[in-house]
Design a protein around this motif. Structure first.
Motif, PDB file in Angstrom:
ATOM      1  N   SER A 133      25.398  21.295   8.351  1.00 53.04           N
ATOM      2  CA  SER A 133      26.738  20.839   8.754  1.00 53.04           C
ATOM      3  C   SER A 133      27.371  21.629   9.905  1.00 53.04           C
ATOM      4  N   PRO A 134      27.064  22.915  10.123  1.00 49.08           N
ATOM      5  CA  PRO A 134      27.626  23.569  11.310  1.00 49.08           C
ATOM      6  C   PRO A 134      27.276  22.841  12.616  1.00 49.08           C
ATOM      7  N   LEU A 135      26.131  22.178  12.649  1.00 50.27           N
ATOM      8  CA  LEU A 135      25.753  21.409  13.839  1.00 50.27           C
ATOM      9  C   LEU A 135      26.651  20.182  13.988  1.00 50.27           C
ATOM     10  N   ALA A 136      26.975  19.557  12.861  1.00 56.84           N
ATOM     11  CA  ALA A 136      27.808  18.356  12.888  1.00 56.84           C
ATOM     12  C   ALA A 136      29.235  18.662  13.310  1.00 56.84           C
ATOM     13  N   THR A 137      29.694  19.873  13.057  1.00 56.72           N
ATOM     14  CA  THR A 137      31.077  20.220  13.423  1.00 56.72           C
ATOM     15  C   THR A 137      31.173  20.889  14.797  1.00 56.72           C
ATOM     16  N   SER A 138      30.064  21.340  15.352  1.00 57.42           N
ATOM     17  CA  SER A 138      30.099  22.077  16.630  1.00 57.42           C
ATOM     18  C   SER A 138      29.315  21.394  17.743  1.00 57.42           C
ATOM     19  N   PHE A 139      28.961  20.126  17.582  1.00 56.55           N
ATOM     20  CA  PHE A 139      28.106  19.463  18.569  1.00 56.55           C
ATOM     21  C   PHE A 139      28.778  19.290  19.932  1.00 56.55           C
ATOM     22  N   LYS A 140      30.099  19.486  20.016  1.00 53.62           N
ATOM     23  CA  LYS A 140      30.812  19.379  21.295  1.00 53.62           C
ATOM     24  C   LYS A 140      30.922  20.727  22.011  1.00 53.62           C
ATOM     25  N   ASP A 141      30.632  21.807  21.325  1.00 54.49           N
ATOM     26  CA  ASP A 141      30.813  23.151  21.884  1.00 54.49           C
ATOM     27  C   ASP A 141      29.681  23.472  22.858  1.00 54.49           C
ATOM     28  N   ASP A 142      29.985  23.392  24.149  1.00 52.62           N
ATOM     29  CA  ASP A 142      28.973  23.675  25.157  1.00 52.62           C
ATOM     30  C   ASP A 142      29.073  25.105  25.693  1.00 52.62           C
ATOM     31  N   SER A 143      29.905  25.926  25.049  1.00 49.77           N
ATOM     32  CA  SER A 143      30.063  27.313  25.504  1.00 49.77           C
ATOM     33  C   SER A 143      29.076  28.266  24.837  1.00 49.77           C
ATOM     34  N   GLN A 144      28.514  27.851  23.710  1.00 48.83           N
ATOM     35  CA  GLN A 144      27.543  28.692  22.999  1.00 48.83           C
ATOM     36  C   GLN A 144      26.657  27.822  22.133  1.00 48.83           C
ATOM     37  N   ARG A 145      25.538  28.390  21.740  1.00 48.00           N
ATOM     38  CA  ARG A 145      24.608  27.650  20.869  1.00 48.00           C
ATOM     39  C   ARG A 145      25.082  27.761  19.422  1.00 48.00           C
ATOM     40  N   THR A 146      24.890  26.685  18.688  1.00 49.11           N
ATOM     41  CA  THR A 146      25.219  26.656  17.266  1.00 49.11           C
ATOM     42  C   THR A 146      23.911  26.579  16.492  1.00 49.11           C
ATOM     43  N   THR A 147      23.823  27.330  15.403  1.00 55.34           N
ATOM     44  CA  THR A 147      22.608  27.319  14.587  1.00 55.34           C
ATOM     45  C   THR A 147      22.946  27.006  13.142  1.00 55.34           C
ATOM     46  N   ALA A 148      21.964  26.474  12.443  1.00 55.35           N
ATOM     47  CA  ALA A 148      22.071  26.212  11.002  1.00 55.35           C
ATOM     48  C   ALA A 148      20.665  26.171  10.436  1.00 55.35           C
ATOM     49  N   GLN A 149      20.555  26.426   9.145  1.00 48.77           N
ATOM     50  CA  GLN A 149      19.257  26.405   8.487  1.00 48.77           C
ATOM     51  C   GLN A 149      19.229  25.304   7.434  1.00 48.77           C
ATOM     52  N   GLY A 150      18.105  24.617   7.379  1.00 48.77           N
ATOM     53  CA  GLY A 150      17.875  23.586   6.377  1.00 48.77           C
ATOM     54  C   GLY A 150      16.498  23.788   5.773  1.00 48.77           C
ATOM     55  N   SER A 151      16.120  22.890   4.884  1.00 45.36           N
ATOM     56  CA  SER A 151      14.774  22.980   4.312  1.00 45.36           C
ATOM     57  C   SER A 151      14.268  21.601   3.928  1.00 45.36           C
ATOM     58  N   PHE A 152      12.995  21.420   4.115  1.00 45.76           N
ATOM     59  CA  PHE A 152      12.282  20.253   3.629  1.00 45.76           C
ATOM     60  C   PHE A 152      11.560  20.660   2.357  1.00 45.76           C
ATOM     61  N   ASN A 153      11.300  19.700   1.505  1.00 45.80           N
ATOM     62  CA  ASN A 153      10.456  19.909   0.334  1.00 45.80           C
ATOM     63  C   ASN A 153       9.082  19.347   0.688  1.00 45.80           C
ATOM     64  N   PHE A 154       8.076  20.217   0.734  1.00 43.32           N
ATOM     65  CA  PHE A 154       6.711  19.809   1.066  1.00 43.32           C
ATOM     66  C   PHE A 154       5.883  19.752  -0.212  1.00 43.32           C
ATOM     67  N   TYR A 155       4.985  18.791  -0.288  1.00 46.48           N
ATOM     68  CA  TYR A 155       4.140  18.625  -1.472  1.00 46.48           C
ATOM     69  C   TYR A 155       2.849  17.915  -1.072  1.00 46.48           C
ATOM     70  N   ILE A 156       1.807  18.098  -1.856  1.00 46.24           N
ATOM     71  CA  ILE A 156       0.552  17.382  -1.626  1.00 46.24           C
ATOM     72  C   ILE A 156       0.722  16.018  -2.285  1.00 46.24           C
TER      73      ILE A 156
END
Length: 189
Positions: A133-156
């Motif tokens: 969600s930090p990306l969704a709230t800061s997508f207009k900010d062109d003065s600095q990079r915004t970062t966030a962490q997510g995760s996928f669930n991987f399985y065979i």
């Protein structure tokens, strides 16, 4: 001379009752890379590696939460932002040949497959992406990079032996190796 012969036979009989020690070893392998990109407007970095182990009790493989970091540079003129993902590949090949396993990917319970893109963020639709969600709230900010962490669930999710679908318990012992590639597409509109 007869006494020496008898002593050898008795000594040899004593040796047969001694048992040899049992020893086993295993090798753990980590894939390693190092990469830095702080200039692109979208950078996605895997933060964990994937390692699956077969468990006989469940006749299946464990699942892995694969963490990733997303960095974006905003666009002040944008009114909406989307981030989507699509699995490009995920087949692991047995090092001895003859069998494969395919890695499945889920995002918050939704499959990320090869047929279509899965929406992670869509600000126009009110989808904020959970931990992203930090990306969704800061997508207009062109003065600095915004970062966030997510995760996928991987399985065979599936397996083949000699090109034919197979159950996990029918797979040979050994090691499967390959890559799981997920494409991320960001759009500022």
């Amino acid at each position: 001379m007869k006494k020496a012969f008898v002593a050898l036979v008795i000594g040899g009989m004593g040796i047969t009752s001694v048992q040899a020690a049992v020893e086993a070893s295993a090798v753990a392998t980590w894939q390693a890379t190092a990469k830095k990109d702080t200039q692109s407007i979208l950078v996605v970095t895997p933060l964990t590696s994937l390692s699956f182990q077969y468990a006989e009790g469940i006749q299946g493989f464990n699942t892995v939460n694969g963490l990733f970091d997303v960095a974006i540079l905003g666009d002040a003129a944008a009114t909406d932002f989307t981030l989507k993902a699509k699995k490009l590949s995920g087949t692991l090949n047995h090092l001895g040949g003859g069998s494969t396993v395919d890695v499945g990917v889920n995002w918050q319970g939704t499959p990320v497959n090869t047929a279509s893109y899965t929406t992670l963020i869509d600000t126009a639709a009110g989808i904020t992406g959970g931990n992203l969600s930090p990306l969704a709230t800061s997508f207009k900010d062109d003065s600095q990079r915004t970062t966030a962490q997510g995760s996928f669930n991987f399985y065979i999710e599936s397996a083949t032996v000699n090109g034919v679908d197979a159950t996990f318990d029918a797979l040979p012992d050994g090691l499967w190796s390959g890559e799981v590639n997920v494409e991320f597409v960001a759009n500022w509109s």
